[in-house]
Design an enzyme around this catalytic site. Structure first.
Site, mmCIF file in Angstrom:
data_model
loop_
_atom_site.group_PDB
_atom_site.id
_atom_site.type_symbol
_atom_site.label_atom_id
_atom_site.label_comp_id
_atom_site.label_asym_id
_atom_site.label_seq_id
_atom_site.Cartn_x
_atom_site.Cartn_y
_atom_site.Cartn_z
ATOM 1 N N GLY A 172 21.005 -44.116 55.721
ATOM 2 C CA GLY A 172 22.073 -44.209 54.731
ATOM 3 C C GLY A 172 21.533 -43.955 53.344
ATOM 4 O O GLY A 172 20.651 -43.125 53.138
ATOM 5 N N GLY A 173 22.071 -44.697 52.379
ATOM 6 C CA GLY A 173 21.674 -44.512 50.984
ATOM 7 C C GLY A 173 20.180 -44.625 50.774
ATOM 8 O O GLY A 173 19.621 -43.960 49.894
ATOM 9 N N GLY A 407 14.500 -6.382 44.389
ATOM 10 C CA GLY A 407 14.635 -7.692 43.756
ATOM 11 C C GLY A 407 13.696 -8.720 44.358
ATOM 12 O O GLY A 407 13.250 -9.653 43.678
ATOM 13 N N ALA A 408 13.377 -8.560 45.646
ATOM 14 C CA ALA A 408 12.481 -9.517 46.290
ATOM 15 C C ALA A 408 11.086 -9.450 45.661
ATOM 16 O O ALA A 408 10.386 -10.452 45.554
ATOM 17 C CB ALA A 408 12.414 -9.264 47.785
#
Lengths: 517, 130
Positions: A172-173, A407-408
């Site tokens: 959980g948290g 772009g890579a």
């Protein structure tokens, strides 16, 4: 005229009670399962006799639901400072034998106080998580305690290294505190981490799953990417922690523990030349390249099992601590995809925070094509790499091994992204796109008009490849520092790192950039 | 030139030593204080790297799938062949690069479901092991 012995006896008893944690029976049960106690874990983490405990006599502060009659030694967490490799490190260790290690108000205060101290003193924080969760009897005070821990995690982020060990339940948290830290180590046995467990998932969605699938160390290491290192057991986890800390400075205003060699060695390494296949379609195993480049073949790979088409990790190169980011052409052709971009960007930013120089090894044919990638936001994720590199001011050395397309290539720290030096092997191909694709655009009309378009296309592609499938076109435009033989790489990279170590780069002041998350 | 004094059985000898070559640090033993397990410090990788299983693959156990979309270059085994985990069983070309596909478990090739030249999607079955 000496102190009343009764007072000393009382102190002795209080110490014994605190150190006994949840008591002999619970400790014995843990040992039967092959698990260490909270204190035993700290004893293995720190050099003998160096642990200074904070808040040993702390107790819980709950006076409801019968809790007022219960004793909770240390309120379920042991905190303090000890030495690792001669340097102080702050640590907390949740004690599962005390109320299941559940977090109450004092438990949270102890952790927060420790973190505050560590931030001011400039030392790393190591957190051992082994807790059933919030102490329900303390209700919203437990919840508030988690909030305070998260807040401290964020304040410390970028100031001192924060490392989490998940060595028990972390649900959980509670999982968000480790998630806010720099590195997570998780043991394969006895540890689970999840927000909603299989039962909750089934009750609310009908989906049937297992803890193995959603909460195990392997799932987090390979699928979710939440965990950076998987440990076989607690001892192994501590070894990983020691190894990791051996590369890290204590805080963001210190240099990492470089161990520079007196004289740099430039002996060529013939194995490096052998690792480069003659056929550009044969993949290089970049991990073998890395093993040759780093001191003693000693490379601490981070997130080894997540997005293995990119390899990141820490090492020393002729003594200088260095972070490596490398394409792995043996997997998914070394393409950059969503997970690989996230993994690399986070690692680059970590290195920048802690003054660790970056070495980037490039063999990238592009971003991974596909509907799932486009719809999954490869633009946003790939942009993280551009952002992370451009925003980093540590020394940045790039070696273009083979493909550096489009772009890579920019995302792999080209000169334009602020690389201080860029070296290319003779096999480097720096181009906006591959030859076949390029000629279809450049010679569209000529190919269409040709008698045999396929043959024409192939001829144009060959011509294009001859011209651009080498580093000299880029070198002629002064886009790279030098063309080097693979065998020279270790020596030249060592010198490049050493030359650039004194780099100082100032940027305009701002709160922080807006990295596309 | 270094001067060293060596004592053998109580008798001392003065010797001069010339260091001809700096030793490569990669050849010397690590100075790390604690012994570290191989899982932490990776030895140079010799074994082939298995491509990760696509997360969303619906393939059953024993099915060898393509880790990415591409063209089948070759199926490197035939029906009836015995394979061991780690053996190369197929080659896919994608992004101008060959990606080798390795068996994840021991078994016998029961069925080949893709052929050279064919385009396959990520997660597509290439062959089945029994």
């Amino acid at each position: 005229m000496s102190i009343d012995p009764a007072l000393l006896e009382r102190l002795e008893n209080a110490r014994n009670t605190a150190e006994a944690g949840g008591g002999e029976a619970r400790i014995a049960k843990r040992h039967e399962k092959g698990l260490l106690t909270a204190r035993e874990r700290l004893a293995r983490l720190f050099e003998p006799g160096t642990f200074m405990e904070f808040g040993k006599h702390a107790q819980h502060a709950c006076h409801q639901f019968g809790m007022e009659k219960k004793s909770m030694p240390g309120d379920g967490v042991v905190t303090g400072v000890g030495y690792i490799d001669g340097r102080p490190v702050a640590a907390f260790s949740q004690d599962f034998t005390v109320g299941g290690g559940a977090l109450g108000r004092i438990h949270a205060k102890k952790i927060c106080d420790l973190m505050e101290y560590a931030g001011q003193a400039g030392m790393p924080v190591f957190g051992i998580n082994d807790s059933g969760g919030a102490r329900i009897q303390e209700g919203e005070e437990s919840l508030s305690g988690y909030g305070q821990v998260f807040f401290k995690n964020v304040l410390l982020s970028g100031v001192v290294p924060q490392i989490s060990l998940i060595a028990g339940p972390c649900a959980g948290g509670a999982a968000y505190s480790p998630a806010l830290t720099d590195f997570l180590i998780m043991t394969r046995s006895n540890a689970q981490m999840f927000i909603c467990g299989p039962e909750v998932i089934k009750a609310s969605t009908g989906q049937v799953t297992t803890m193995e699938e959603i909460g195990s160390a392997d799932a987090h290491a390979a699928i979710s990417g939440n965990v950076h290192f998987v440990a076989e057991d607690e001892d192994h986890a501590i070894e990983i922690a020691h190894k990791l800390l051996s590369f890290l400075p204590s805080n963001n205003v210190s240099d990492p523990p470089h161990k520079p060699m007196e004289n740099l060695v430039f002996n060529p390494d013939p194995v490096m030349n052998e690792l480069v296949p003659a056929d550009p379609r044969e993949p290089i195993d970049v991990k073998r390249v890395i093993a040759q480049l780093v001191d003693h073949g000693d490379f601490l790979e981070v997130q080894e099992h997540f997005a293995p088409n990119i390899v990141v990790g820490l090492c020393r190169i002729q003594g200088l601590v260095t972070g490596i980011v490398a394409n792995q052409p043996a997997i998914k052709a070394g393409t950059l995809d969503i997970d690989a971009s996230d993994k690399a960007a986070r690692f680059i930013r970590f290195c920048n925070i802690f003054n660790i120089p970056l070495l980037t090894l490039v063999d990238v044919p592009g971003f991974l094509p596909g509907v799932a990638q486009e719809r999954g936001g490869i633009i946003r994720h790939g942009a993280k790499m551009l952002f992370a590199y451009a925003a980093s001011t540590v020394p940045k050395i790039t070696v273009i091994m083979r493909k550096a397309y489009g772009g890579a290539y920019l995302a792999m720290c080209s000169a334009d992204m602020g690389a201080d030096m860029v070296f290319a092997w003779p096999t480097a191909e720096i181009a906006v796109m591959g030859a076949d694709g390029a000629v279809k655009i450049l010679y569209k009309r000529e190919i269409a008009a040709a008698e045999d378009p396929a043959q024409a296309s192939a001829e144009y592609a060959k011509e294009y490849r001859d011209k651009f499938a080498s580093p000299y076109q880029a070198a002629a435009k002064a886009m790279i520092t030098d063309v080097i033989e693979p065998s020279q790489t270790r020596g030249i990279v060592s010198m490049a790192l050493r030359n650039t170590l004194s780099k100082r780069e100032t940027r305009p002041p701002k709160k922080h950039g807006n990295i596309p998350l | 030139m270094k001067q060293l004094r060596i004592t053998v059985d109580g008798k001392s000898y003065d010797v001069s030593v010339e260091v001809l070559e700096e030793s490569n640090p990669a050849d010397t033993a690590p100075a790390a204080p604690a012994p570290v397990r191989s899982a932490v410090v990776r030895a140079p990788v010799a074994a082939p790297i298995a491509a990760p299983k696509p997360a969303a693959s619906a393939a059953g156990p024993g099915t060898v799938v393509s880790p990415l979309a591409g063209k089948v270059v070759s199926i490197d085994v035939a029906v009836g062949d015995a394979v061991n985990a780690g053996d190369r069983v197929a080659t896919i070309e994608a992004m101008k690069m060959n990606t080798f596909i390795y068996a994840e478990s021991d078994g016998t090739v029961a069925e080949v479901t893709a052929e050279p030249g064919q385009m396959v999607d990520e997660g597509a079955a290439l062959l089945k092991l029994s």
